[in-house]
Each structure stands twice: as structure tokens, then as C-alpha cells.
Design a protein around this motif. Structure first.
Motif, PDB file in Angstrom:
ATOM      1  N   SER A 127       0.831  -1.205   0.000  1.00  0.00           N
ATOM      2  CA  SER A 127       0.000   0.000   0.000  1.00  0.00           C
ATOM      3  C   SER A 127       0.866   1.256   0.000  1.00  0.00           C
ATOM      4  O   SER A 127       0.573   2.231  -0.699  1.00  0.00           O
ATOM      5  N   MET A 128       1.950   1.222   0.767  1.00  0.00           N
ATOM      6  CA  MET A 128       2.839   2.371   0.834  1.00  0.00           C
ATOM      7  C   MET A 128       3.541   2.599  -0.504  1.00  0.00           C
ATOM      8  O   MET A 128       3.696   3.743  -0.958  1.00  0.00           O
ATOM      9  N   ALA A 129       3.951   1.507  -1.147  1.00  0.00           N
ATOM     10  CA  ALA A 129       4.594   1.628  -2.451  1.00  0.00           C
ATOM     11  C   ALA A 129       3.634   2.230  -3.475  1.00  0.00           C
ATOM     12  O   ALA A 129       4.014   3.110  -4.260  1.00  0.00           O
ATOM     13  N   LEU A 130       2.376   1.769  -3.459  1.00  0.00           N
ATOM     14  CA  LEU A 130       1.389   2.332  -4.386  1.00  0.00           C
ATOM     15  C   LEU A 130       1.143   3.810  -4.097  1.00  0.00           C
ATOM     16  O   LEU A 130       0.986   4.614  -5.014  1.00  0.00           O
ATOM     17  N   ALA A 131       1.106   4.166  -2.803  1.00  0.00           N
ATOM     18  CA  ALA A 131       0.876   5.563  -2.435  1.00  0.00           C
ATOM     19  C   ALA A 131       2.001   6.463  -2.912  1.00  0.00           C
ATOM     20  O   ALA A 131       1.783   7.655  -3.183  1.00  0.00           O
ATOM     21  N   LEU A 132       3.204   5.922  -3.031  1.00  0.00           N
ATOM     22  CA  LEU A 132       4.333   6.711  -3.506  1.00  0.00           C
ATOM     23  C   LEU A 132       4.456   6.686  -5.024  1.00  0.00           C
ATOM     24  O   LEU A 132       4.823   7.684  -5.648  1.00  0.00           O
ATOM     25  N   ILE A 133       4.131   5.546  -5.629  1.00  0.00           N
ATOM     26  CA  ILE A 133       4.343   5.402  -7.064  1.00  0.00           C
ATOM     27  C   ILE A 133       3.220   6.035  -7.878  1.00  0.00           C
ATOM     28  O   ILE A 133       3.469   6.660  -8.918  1.00  0.00           O
ATOM     29  N   LEU A 134       1.967   5.903  -7.430  1.00  0.00           N
ATOM     30  CA  LEU A 134       0.846   6.433  -8.214  1.00  0.00           C
ATOM     31  C   LEU A 134       0.956   7.934  -8.483  1.00  0.00           C
ATOM     32  O   LEU A 134       0.757   8.371  -9.623  1.00  0.00           O
ATOM     33  N   PRO A 135       1.277   8.777  -7.464  1.00  0.00           N
ATOM     34  CA  PRO A 135       1.460  10.204  -7.782  1.00  0.00           C
ATOM     35  C   PRO A 135       2.568  10.440  -8.798  1.00  0.00           C
ATOM     36  O   PRO A 135       2.469  11.345  -9.627  1.00  0.00           O
ATOM     37  N   SER A 136       3.624   9.622  -8.752  1.00  0.00           N
ATOM     38  CA  SER A 136       4.709   9.761  -9.720  1.00  0.00           C
ATOM     39  C   SER A 136       4.214   9.453 -11.131  1.00  0.00           C
ATOM     40  O   SER A 136       4.560  10.148 -12.095  1.00  0.00           O
ATOM     41  N   LEU A 137       3.389   8.412 -11.267  1.00  0.00           N
ATOM     42  CA  LEU A 137       2.855   8.074 -12.579  1.00  0.00           C
ATOM     43  C   LEU A 137       1.912   9.159 -13.091  1.00  0.00           C
ATOM     44  O   LEU A 137       1.926   9.502 -14.280  1.00  0.00           O
ATOM     45  N   ILE A 138       1.085   9.712 -12.198  1.00  0.00           N
ATOM     46  CA  ILE A 138       0.185  10.800 -12.605  1.00  0.00           C
ATOM     47  C   ILE A 138       0.987  12.009 -13.056  1.00  0.00           C
ATOM     48  O   ILE A 138       0.684  12.646 -14.077  1.00  0.00           O
ATOM     49  N   LEU A 139       2.033  12.341 -12.284  1.00  0.00           N
ATOM     50  CA  LEU A 139       2.905  13.450 -12.675  1.00  0.00           C
ATOM     51  C   LEU A 139       3.565  13.163 -14.018  1.00  0.00           C
ATOM     52  O   LEU A 139       3.690  14.060 -14.869  1.00  0.00           O
ATOM     53  N   GLY A 140       3.977  11.915 -14.225  1.00  0.00           N
ATOM     54  CA  GLY A 140       4.590  11.556 -15.499  1.00  0.00           C
ATOM     55  C   GLY A 140       3.636  11.705 -16.671  1.00  0.00           C
ATOM     56  O   GLY A 140       4.021  12.199 -17.737  1.00  0.00           O
ATOM     57  N   LEU A 141       2.379  11.295 -16.480  1.00  0.00           N
ATOM     58  CA  LEU A 141       1.393  11.454 -17.549  1.00  0.00           C
ATOM     59  C   LEU A 141       1.143  12.926 -17.850  1.00  0.00           C
ATOM     60  O   LEU A 141       1.019  13.322 -19.019  1.00  0.00           O
ATOM     61  N   PHE A 142       1.078  13.749 -16.800  1.00  0.00           N
ATOM     62  CA  PHE A 142       0.882  15.191 -17.013  1.00  0.00           C
ATOM     63  C   PHE A 142       2.061  15.784 -17.773  1.00  0.00           C
ATOM     64  O   PHE A 142       1.881  16.584 -18.709  1.00  0.00           O
ATOM     65  N   MET A 143       3.284  15.415 -17.375  1.00  0.00           N
ATOM     66  CA  MET A 143       4.467  15.928 -18.054  1.00  0.00           C
ATOM     67  C   MET A 143       4.496  15.452 -19.510  1.00  0.00           C
ATOM     68  O   MET A 143       4.863  16.211 -20.410  1.00  0.00           O
ATOM     69  N   ALA A 144       4.114  14.201 -19.743  1.00  0.00           N
ATOM     70  CA  ALA A 144       4.096  13.687 -21.110  1.00  0.00           C
ATOM     71  C   ALA A 144       3.104  14.466 -21.973  1.00  0.00           C
ATOM     72  O   ALA A 144       3.404  14.804 -23.132  1.00  0.00           O
ATOM     73  N   PHE A 145       1.932  14.771 -21.414  1.00  0.00           N
ATOM     74  CA  PHE A 145       0.941  15.539 -22.164  1.00  0.00           C
ATOM     75  C   PHE A 145       1.451  16.945 -22.451  1.00  0.00           C
ATOM     76  O   PHE A 145       1.313  17.455 -23.568  1.00  0.00           O
ATOM     77  N   ALA A 146       2.077  17.586 -21.433  1.00  0.00           N
ATOM     78  CA  ALA A 146       2.597  18.939 -21.619  1.00  0.00           C
ATOM     79  C   ALA A 146       3.705  18.962 -22.663  1.00  0.00           C
ATOM     80  O   ALA A 146       3.751  19.853 -23.535  1.00  0.00           O
ATOM     81  N   ILE A 147       4.606  17.977 -22.608  1.00  0.00           N
ATOM     82  CA  ILE A 147       5.696  17.916 -23.581  1.00  0.00           C
ATOM     83  C   ILE A 147       5.153  17.667 -24.983  1.00  0.00           C
ATOM     84  O   ILE A 147       5.627  18.245 -25.965  1.00  0.00           O
ATOM     85  N   TYR A 148       4.115  16.815 -25.087  1.00  0.00           N
ATOM     86  CA  TYR A 148       3.508  16.555 -26.387  1.00  0.00           C
ATOM     87  C   TYR A 148       2.907  17.830 -26.981  1.00  0.00           C
ATOM     88  O   TYR A 148       3.090  18.112 -28.176  1.00  0.00           O
TER      89      TYR A 148
END
Length: 260
Positions: free
Chosen positions: A169-190
């Protein structure tokens, strides 16, 4: 009998082991009814539960392989040397990441290494906002944040005792925000890349209609899409009449009289 290299049958002969079984189910059947310290084991038909190590331990196991850790250290050092000799290629960033993971694999404090990776990743993501690397720094930063988040989950015992479910649960709590941030950055870069590589639009005003707000004889102002433009007309155009835009040169339009 010391320092003997025994196979299964020899180990049974010398009473090093008491049972030989090819599967866990077979072993449970063999030890069923065995008494140990006044306790009788009832194992016939017992359910087997298989426990897999959590993601962070699997990642640590991979990094702890001497071959992988040594390669990471070697690649990291050569990447730093190449990056400092040829700045601007991004090799320095890759070198830092490889060195950090190599040190963790060689036994460096996992928590400190994880914190370093997270901070490095956040720094790279922020640097992407002020650079023109088309996502290279953002991708590297995202990898650092995810790797650091996985490794940061406490696992050491007895200093830390964390159940496996809580670790996941702790790993998911740390990784999920990173993935969301990554998707946002990918959209912005695109979107930035799409705008940067879009073909230039020339003479987009040509053929459009505007309204003269002055008497054009031949120059005056026209209203086009809510903006005032200085225009030069072919002939005379009275105030309030429609004009057709023929071309644009600098901040001035060339127009002709439109339909009455």
C-alpha cells in the motif's frame, strides 16, 4: 562426518535429514502424524500459501547482484566522464542515476539512496520546465522518483517491522502520484512539441472579411476579429463598408472593397 558433500540419499543415510520429498505436498503427507516435543503435526490436506517478496525486495535483489551492481558503477563513472567532457548530452544525469543504484546494490544505505533518487528526480523534472530537451530530463526524473519510491519503503528488521500488505500500500501511495505526474508531463511535452513543430501558417488573413471603421482613401483602420488593423485599400472605401483582405505585410493589411 564434517565437511561432507552429501546428496539426498546420503543425507538420509547419515540421518542429516529425516524425509525426502519432491514436492511440498508430498512432504506434508510424510510428516503427517509426526510428534515433536509432545505436539502432533496434522498436515494431511493442509493448504499451501506461497508468499512472494514485495516489489522493493525484488528490485533490491536485482540491484544486489554483483555483476549488475558492478556494471552500474562502471557505466555511471564512464557516463560522468563523457558528460563532463561533452556537456549538454545528458550523460551526466544517466551517470548519477547509475552510480546511485550501483552504490545501493553494493550495500550503501538504502533509505539515503532512495531519498537521493527522489530529490534528483524532482530536480530533473523541474529542470525540464526550463530547458528544451523534449522530455529527456522529465523521463529521467520520473524514473528516479519511481525507483526511489520503491526503495524507500522500509523493510529492515528489527528496526522496522512492516507487514507486506502495508508495504504494498505504501509503495502504491508513492508510485501512483509519480505516474500521474509523469502522464501530465508527457501531455505537456507533447503539446509543446506539437506547437513547436507545427507548420508555419502564412497569409491566414487572405480572403477574410473586415469592416472599415475609417474612410479608406487609401489608408485607414479596419476591424478584423475584434482587433483594429491599419489597412490600405485599392480605391476608396467608405466607413462601415465591408472589405476583403488580400494580403498582410507587417502590421498592415492590403484590402479591396467587399460585396455591398
Amino acid at each position: 562426518l564434517s565437511n561432507l558433500n552429501l546428496n539426498a540419499d546420503e543425507a538420509m543415510k547419515y540421518r542429516v535429514v529425516e524425509h525426502i520429498a519432491s514436492t511440498p505436498e508430498e512432504l506434508l503427507g510424510q510428516i503427517n502424524g509426526t510428534s515433536i516435543k509432545d505436539v502432533t503435526l496434522i498436515t494431511q490436506g493442509a493448504k499451501l500459501e506461497v508468499f512472494e517478496p514485495p516489489l522493493n525486495l525484488q528490485f533490491l535483489k536485482m540491484l544486489s547482484d554483483p555483476t549488475i551492481a558492478g556494471l552500474l558503477m562502471l557505466i555511471g563513472l564512464y557516463s560522468l566522464i563523457f558528460g563532463f567532457s561533452s556537456p549538454g548530452m545528458g550523460a551526466e544525469v544517466f551517470g548519477l542515476i547509475a552510480l546511485a543504484m550501483g552504490l545501493i546494490g553494493l550495500g550503501f544505505n538504502v533509505n539515503l539512496g532512495a531519498i537521493f533518487l527522489i530529490l534528483l528526480g524532482l530536480g530533473l523534472i523541474l529542470a525540464e520546465l526550463h530547458s528544451h530537451t523534449f522530455g529527456i530530463l522529465a523521463v529521467a526524473g520520473l524514473v528516479c522518483v519511481i525507483a526511489g519510491s520503491i526503495l524507500f519503503v522500509p523493510t529492515s528488521f528489527p528496526e522496522w517491522y512492516v507487514p507486506g500488505s502495508y508495504q504494498r500500500s505504501m509503495a502504491l501511495a508513492l508510485i501512483l502520484p509519480s505516474l500521474i505526474l509523469g502522464l501530465f508531463m508527457a501531455f505537456a511535452i507533447y503539446k509543446v512539441a506539437q506547437a513547436r513543430f507545427a507548420p508555419m501558417v502564412i497569409d491566414v488573413f487572405e480572403g477574410e472579411e473586415a469592416v472599415a471603421i475609417d474612410r479608406l482613401d487609401p489608408k485607414g483602420y479596419v476591424l478584423f476579429q475584434g482587433e483594429y488593423w491599419l489597412a490600405e485599400a485599392e480605391g476608396t472605401v467608405e466607413k462601415g463598408e465591408k472589405v476583403i483582405i488580400m494580403a498582410r505585410g507587417g502590421g498592415q493589411l492590403k484590402v479591396r472593397a467587399g460585396p455591398k
